[in-house]
Design a protein around this motif. Structure first.
Motif, PDB file in Angstrom:
ATOM      1  N   ARG A 122      32.669  22.712 -40.830  1.00 16.26           N
ATOM      2  CA  ARG A 122      34.119  22.988 -40.296  1.00 16.26           C
ATOM      3  C   ARG A 122      34.714  21.719 -40.034  1.00 16.26           C
ATOM      4  O   ARG A 122      35.862  21.385 -40.428  1.00 16.26           O
ATOM      5  CB  ARG A 122      34.296  23.809 -39.077  1.00 16.26           C
ATOM      6  N   LEU A 123      34.005  20.748 -39.204  1.00  9.54           N
ATOM      7  CA  LEU A 123      34.414  19.380 -39.078  1.00  9.54           C
ATOM      8  C   LEU A 123      34.739  18.460 -40.100  1.00  9.54           C
ATOM      9  O   LEU A 123      35.697  18.047 -40.242  1.00  9.54           O
ATOM     10  CB  LEU A 123      33.370  18.667 -38.147  1.00  9.54           C
ATOM     11  N   LEU A 124      34.066  18.793 -41.055  1.00  9.83           N
ATOM     12  CA  LEU A 124      34.000  18.036 -42.182  1.00  9.83           C
ATOM     13  C   LEU A 124      35.499  18.500 -43.153  1.00  9.83           C
ATOM     14  O   LEU A 124      35.992  17.823 -43.758  1.00  9.83           O
ATOM     15  CB  LEU A 124      32.873  17.789 -43.487  1.00  9.83           C
ATOM     16  N   LYS A 125      35.555  19.544 -43.371  1.00 12.81           N
ATOM     17  CA  LYS A 125      36.660  20.367 -43.888  1.00 12.81           C
ATOM     18  C   LYS A 125      38.042  20.195 -43.271  1.00 12.81           C
ATOM     19  O   LYS A 125      38.854  19.388 -43.892  1.00 12.81           O
ATOM     20  CB  LYS A 125      36.512  21.907 -44.001  1.00 12.81           C
ATOM     21  N   GLU A 126      38.064  20.252 -41.877  1.00 12.57           N
ATOM     22  CA  GLU A 126      39.216  20.056 -41.163  1.00 12.57           C
ATOM     23  C   GLU A 126      39.512  18.655 -40.736  1.00 12.57           C
ATOM     24  O   GLU A 126      40.688  18.301 -40.828  1.00 12.57           O
ATOM     25  CB  GLU A 126      39.190  20.838 -39.689  1.00 12.57           C
ATOM     26  N   ARG A 127      38.506  17.715 -40.653  1.00 13.12           N
ATOM     27  CA  ARG A 127      38.857  16.189 -40.253  1.00 13.12           C
ATOM     28  C   ARG A 127      38.751  15.070 -41.450  1.00 13.12           C
ATOM     29  O   ARG A 127      39.438  14.354 -41.303  1.00 13.12           O
ATOM     30  CB  ARG A 127      37.902  15.791 -39.055  1.00 13.12           C
ATOM     31  N   GLU A 128      37.834  15.618 -42.457  1.00 12.90           N
ATOM     32  CA  GLU A 128      37.602  14.701 -43.421  1.00 12.90           C
ATOM     33  C   GLU A 128      38.324  15.203 -44.712  1.00 12.90           C
ATOM     34  O   GLU A 128      38.136  14.512 -45.733  1.00 12.90           O
ATOM     35  CB  GLU A 128      35.993  14.540 -43.466  1.00 12.90           C
ATOM     36  N   GLY A 276      29.298  23.366 -27.149  1.00 15.68           N
ATOM     37  CA  GLY A 276      29.955  24.836 -26.818  1.00 15.68           C
ATOM     38  C   GLY A 276      29.259  25.630 -28.286  1.00 15.68           C
ATOM     39  O   GLY A 276      28.709  25.172 -29.123  1.00 15.68           O
ATOM     40  N   GLU A 277      29.713  26.847 -27.910  1.00 11.85           N
ATOM     41  CA  GLU A 277      29.053  28.004 -29.038  1.00 11.85           C
ATOM     42  C   GLU A 277      30.021  28.210 -30.075  1.00 11.85           C
ATOM     43  O   GLU A 277      29.405  28.403 -31.180  1.00 11.85           O
ATOM     44  CB  GLU A 277      28.968  29.520 -28.087  1.00 11.85           C
ATOM     45  N   LYS A 278      31.019  27.993 -29.901  1.00 13.97           N
ATOM     46  CA  LYS A 278      32.040  28.045 -30.899  1.00 13.97           C
ATOM     47  C   LYS A 278      31.894  26.982 -32.203  1.00 13.97           C
ATOM     48  O   LYS A 278      31.241  26.106 -32.230  1.00 13.97           O
ATOM     49  CB  LYS A 278      33.778  28.115 -30.527  1.00 13.97           C
ATOM     50  N   THR A 279      32.362  27.673 -33.300  1.00 13.17           N
ATOM     51  CA  THR A 279      32.226  26.506 -34.512  1.00 13.17           C
ATOM     52  C   THR A 279      33.060  25.444 -34.575  1.00 13.17           C
ATOM     53  O   THR A 279      32.983  24.340 -35.268  1.00 13.17           O
ATOM     54  CB  THR A 279      32.358  27.324 -36.033  1.00 13.17           C
ATOM     55  N   THR A 280      34.014  25.351 -33.537  1.00 11.55           N
ATOM     56  CA  THR A 280      34.791  24.110 -33.341  1.00 11.55           C
ATOM     57  C   THR A 280      34.255  23.218 -32.290  1.00 11.55           C
ATOM     58  O   THR A 280      34.804  22.017 -32.376  1.00 11.55           O
ATOM     59  CB  THR A 280      36.055  24.651 -32.693  1.00 11.55           C
ATOM     60  N   ALA A 281      32.977  23.742 -31.781  1.00  3.75           N
ATOM     61  CA  ALA A 281      32.439  22.738 -30.672  1.00  3.75           C
ATOM     62  C   ALA A 281      31.435  21.816 -31.002  1.00  3.75           C
ATOM     63  O   ALA A 281      30.244  21.737 -30.790  1.00  3.75           O
ATOM     64  CB  ALA A 281      31.882  23.775 -29.811  1.00  3.75           C
ATOM     65  N   LYS A 310      44.625  20.430 -31.320  1.00  2.00           N
ATOM     66  CA  LYS A 310      44.373  21.653 -30.854  1.00  2.00           C
ATOM     67  C   LYS A 310      45.828  22.096 -30.578  1.00  2.00           C
ATOM     68  O   LYS A 310      45.967  23.437 -30.283  1.00  2.00           O
ATOM     69  CB  LYS A 310      43.285  22.060 -29.864  1.00  2.00           C
ATOM     70  N   VAL A 311      46.609  21.391 -29.651  1.00  2.00           N
ATOM     71  CA  VAL A 311      47.898  21.886 -29.258  1.00  2.00           C
ATOM     72  C   VAL A 311      48.835  21.986 -30.476  1.00  2.00           C
ATOM     73  O   VAL A 311      49.263  21.142 -31.318  1.00  2.00           O
ATOM     74  CB  VAL A 311      48.546  20.858 -28.359  1.00  2.00           C
ATOM     75  N   ASP A 312      49.533  23.328 -30.229  1.00  2.00           N
ATOM     76  CA  ASP A 312      50.590  23.543 -31.343  1.00  2.00           C
ATOM     77  C   ASP A 312      51.997  22.940 -31.165  1.00  2.00           C
ATOM     78  O   ASP A 312      52.573  23.320 -30.079  1.00  2.00           O
ATOM     79  CB  ASP A 312      50.784  25.012 -31.367  1.00  2.00           C
ATOM     80  N   LYS A 313      51.951  21.797 -31.625  1.00  2.00           N
ATOM     81  CA  LYS A 313      53.433  20.999 -31.394  1.00  2.00           C
ATOM     82  C   LYS A 313      54.704  21.685 -31.720  1.00  2.00           C
ATOM     83  O   LYS A 313      55.546  21.341 -30.794  1.00  2.00           O
ATOM     84  CB  LYS A 313      53.231  19.744 -32.339  1.00  2.00           C
TER      85      LYS A 313
END
Length: 453
Positions: A122-128, A276-281, A310-313
């Motif tokens: 998830r991190l590689l998909k969303e941030r990279e 944390g337990e979530k896949t965003t953690a 994470k904040v919806d601008k």
């Protein structure tokens, strides 16, 4: 993580404040307390000895410059040495190799490998912005393959199917071929774990490693095992050419011994930590930021990055414009702000990143509960649209209905409405001419994450 160490260290530095110069005499007690704090944090003894000597060498005799107190001077020395101990700066994954970049995940059973594979995907998909494929080579635990498939669907990563009847190295080789065909950027390989290190497991993972020649070989370890985590990492490093470590379950670890021991014992950097337990953690491990958290100075950079992600601008801007125009702050707006805060993730982790939170009494910290946000949202959801826009109409019978609909008590509804009224009162101040700039300045650094404009 590090709550106990931060508390002890804060008391130690407080005791040494007021002295004009750091000397052997006034630093002796501070170093003794620091040594005990590190040992209680389950940091490996050789690491503690080296660390204390480094701090002593740099701190003794150091003049207190300008307005710095000896406590502040010692803080700088300790922070710098903690940073050096954990690796100076974040070491990211090597994604510059020819695609697909192969990342092999190794570790003991129960360390969190499968979940970490999904988190990293998830991190590689969303941030990279990478195209990621995942595959399970754990042929001893059939549920592991199904678990990874479920997680891959959740994080929207490509899943390469495998079977318990196949050889792990064959699965990995086939997955690599498929990843090349589909133009994947990264292939993440989940491997089988054991309850302890044994020759059979090491032989198997060596064969698997040779079959795909990964660019990155990451050791996944439970941070709650303390210095044992560092010793286990060393055993794996002796068998495999590890390139880094992922510390898992750091949100449940109040000591932090693993984080302070791994780099020194293995010579390998901690690249990520599970919070944390979530896949965003999953977060990149920044030694300099972690060092600041340990000494109670927070981690503002990570906090800012988290808010940015994470904040919806759009929602925040709409509410800001509404306030500028002088329109009322309703329970619908309040619910939107609660949602923003909940989306930020683990509130305890967020609080630990705020400078000075180590000074806040634990009883106050305990009041910040993510579950309470969910309950408050449930109460607002149990209201009619009219009640959300005009909360003044909410009296006895309505409160009982809202409590029943949200699974809460009437006193919970009263408490939530009181908090809303306090927020509404603050928002009304922003309507008054000339108050906007002063309010924004006054709120700077005080509003909870997700509740700033």
């Amino acid at each position: 993580m590090f709550e106990n160490l931060t508390e002890r260290l804060g008391q130690t530095l407080k005791n040494i404040s007021g002295q004009g110069r750091l000397s052997d005499n006034n630093i002796k007690d501070a170093l003794r307390e620091l040594r005990m704090a590190l040992l209680e944090a389950d940091v490996a003894l050789p690491v503690v000895k080296d660390f204390i000597e480094q701090v002593r060498a740099k701190a003794v005799g150091q003049d207190v410059i300008g307005s710095l107190t000896p406590g502040q001077a010692l803080i700088k020395v300790v922070r710098d040495e903690l940073t050096a101990l954990m690796g100076e700066q974040n070491e990211s994954l090597n994604l510059r190799a020819a695609p697909p970049v192969v990342v092999l995940m190794a570790g003991l059973q129960g360390s969190g490998k499968t979940t970490s594979v999904a988190k990293l995907a998830r991190l590689l998909k969303e941030r990279e912005n990478k195209k990621v494929m995942v595959v399970s080579c754990d042929v001893y635990r059939p549920a592991a393959i199904e678990q990874l498939k479920t997680l891959a669907d959740e994080v929207e990563a490509n899943f390469f199917p495998s079977d318990v009847k196949q050889k792990p190295e064959k699965i990995a080789a086939n997955a690599l071929k498929q990843a090349r065909k589909q133009g994947m950027d990264v292939l993440l390989i989940d491997t089988a774990g054991r309850l302890h290190i044994d020759a059979e497991m090491m032989s198997e993972i060596k064969a698997l490693h040779q079959s795909v020649e990964p660019t990155e070989t990451l050791f996944v370890v439970d941070s709650m095992t303390g210095q044992d985590a560092a010793n286990t990492a060393k055993a794996f490093n002796d068998a495999l050419p590890l390139t880094g470590v992922i510390l898992t379950k750091t949100d449940g670890d109040a000591r932090g011994g693993a984080a302070l021991s791994v780099r020194q014992i293995t010579g390998k950097p901690i690249k990520f930590m599970g919070v944390g337990e979530k896949t965003t953690a999953l977060e990149p491990f920044h030694p300099e930021r972690i060092a600041s958290r340990i000494i109670g100075q927070g981690d503002v950079l990570s906090l800012i990055e988290e808010v940015e992600r994470k904040v919806d601008k759009d929602k925040a801007q709409k509410l800001a414009k509404k306030m500028v125009k002088g329109k009322g702050f309703t329970l619908e707006d309040f619910a939107a702000q609660l949602e923003q805060m909940r989306n930020m993730g683990n509130l305890d982790d967020l609080m630990n990143k705020i400078p000075g939170m180590n000074q806040v009494p634990q009883a106050v910290k305990n009041q910040v509960d993510g579950r309470q946000l969910v309950r408050m949202e449930a109460m607002i959801s149990s209201m009619t649209p009219h009640e959300r826009r005009f909360p003044a109409v909410i009296k006895g019978s309505r409160k009982r209905r809202i409590a029943g609909g949200s699974g809460t008590q009437v006193q919970d509804v009263n408490k939530m409405l009181k908090q809303f009224m306090q927020m509404q009162k603050m928002m009304k101040q922003m309507k008054k001419k000339g108050n906007m700039a002063r309010m924004m300045q006054g709120l700077k650094g005080k509003m909870p994450p997700g509740m700033s404009f």
